[in-house]
Design an enzyme around this catalytic site. Structure first.
Site, PDB file in Angstrom:
ATOM      1  N   ASP A  64     -10.210  -4.876  -4.789  1.00  0.00           N
ATOM      2  CA  ASP A  64      -9.593  -4.087  -3.723  1.00  0.00           C
ATOM      3  C   ASP A  64     -10.375  -2.788  -3.588  1.00  0.00           C
ATOM      4  O   ASP A  64     -10.451  -2.006  -4.538  1.00  0.00           O
ATOM      5  CB  ASP A  64      -8.125  -3.811  -4.084  1.00  0.00           C
TER       6      ASP A  64
ATOM      7  N   HIS B 288      -7.782  -5.375   0.471  1.00  0.00           N
ATOM      8  CA  HIS B 288      -6.580  -4.552   0.367  1.00  0.00           C
ATOM      9  C   HIS B 288      -5.403  -5.138   1.141  1.00  0.00           C
ATOM     10  O   HIS B 288      -4.280  -4.653   1.001  1.00  0.00           O
ATOM     11  CB  HIS B 288      -6.893  -3.134   0.886  1.00  0.00           C
TER      12      HIS B 288
ATOM     13  N   SER C  82       0.826  -1.198   0.000  1.00  0.00           N
ATOM     14  CA  SER C  82       0.000   0.000   0.000  1.00  0.00           C
ATOM     15  C   SER C  82       0.872   1.264   0.000  1.00  0.00           C
ATOM     16  O   SER C  82       1.728   1.424  -0.873  1.00  0.00           O
ATOM     17  CB  SER C  82      -0.958  -0.042   1.199  1.00  0.00           C
TER      18      SER C  82
END
Length: 272
Positions: A217, A246, A95
């Site tokens: 996601d 995610h 991320s």
């Protein structure tokens, strides 16, 4: 232990010669890699750390000005590599930490043999000819929810981000690490992440990039992976995993671990 090591709770595990750095995303800490680490220890030296602001770090060390941009986290990463006298590493970033690795690699490409970017986005806000997944109104509502009742927001965000109900172990684990963050720090970090725009730096990347993405996601549409692939200045490869959420390394390690290990071991020219 030095100041940098202490501040980031750095751990170095394993016996291999090659070095892997595992960098977690927002709402988690280094424990999120617990399913992957045992598979690496015999062949690699593994560096784990907590990004500043994560629950296990000292909140007094969080400088709101420094971390108002992702460059602050990139400087931390470079300081960690310098402190540990790392010559070069395989960097796995999830991320926001994927983009942190991108920034750091532009400053010091010699530190990185490859970047593995999982569920990453250079911009979350939609723009002309760009689909990031969010409108400004969506982000404003997100920021207001975090600011008004952080605990309630955590309870709703955790299953949405992980892709499961509150009874799942992965959701409970993410809820725990998310709620460990001090609320004012969480708001600041969320604003920094979701308002960031790193599209302009992608062309300056020279380190090979392996882009891994969940097929579903809530934070990063698959279109973003294609955008990264087309706009990174270095050679890159994309793999969309048959996972939802995610945080697939937490919720679906049986699927993600083999993919991560393959990309760690295999270079792009070897047809990963």
């Amino acid at each position: 232990m030095g100041i940098v090591e202490d501040a980031h709770n750095i751990r170095v595990l394993g016996t291999g010669e090659k070095i892997i750095v595992l960098a977690h995303g927002f709402g988690t800490d280094q424990s999120v890699w617990k399913h992957l680490v045992p598979h690496l220890l015999n062949d690699y030296r593994v560096i784990l750390y907590d990004t500043m602001g994560a629950g296990p770090t000292n909140p007094d060390y969080f400088d709101f000005d420094r971390y108002a941009t992702l460059e602050g986290y990139a400087y931390d990463l470079l300081a960690i590599l310098e402190e540990l006298q790392v010559d070069t590493c395989i960097y796995v970033g999830h991320s926001v930490s994927a983009m942190v690795g991108v920034i750091a690699s532009i400053t010091r490409p010699d530190f990185f043999s490859k970047l593995i970017l999982m569920c990453s986005s250079p911009r979350y806000l939609n723009d002309v000819d760009y689909y990031g997944g969010f409108e400004q109104e969506d982000l404003d509502q997100l920021f207001n929810a975090v600011a008004s009742n952080f605990k309630a927001w955590c309870s709703g965000f955790a299953p949405l981000a992980v892709g499961g109900d509150m009874d799942s172990i992965a959701v409970q684990e993410f809820s725990r690490t998310l709620f460990n963050i001090r609320p004012d720090i969480a708001l600041s970090v969320v604003q920094t992440i979701f308002q960031s725009d790193l599209r302009h730096v992608l062309g300056h990347v020279s380190v090979p990039c392996h882009i891994l993405q969940s097929s579903k996601d809530c934070a990063v549409p698959t279109d973003v992976s294609d955008y990264l692939h087309k706009h990174l200045g270095s050679v890159s490869i994309v793999e969309v995993m048959s996972t939802e959420g995610h945080l697939p390394h937490l919720s679906s390690p049986d699927i993600v671990n083999p993919v991560l290990i393959r990309h760690i071991q295999c270079d792009i020219e070897e047809n990963c």
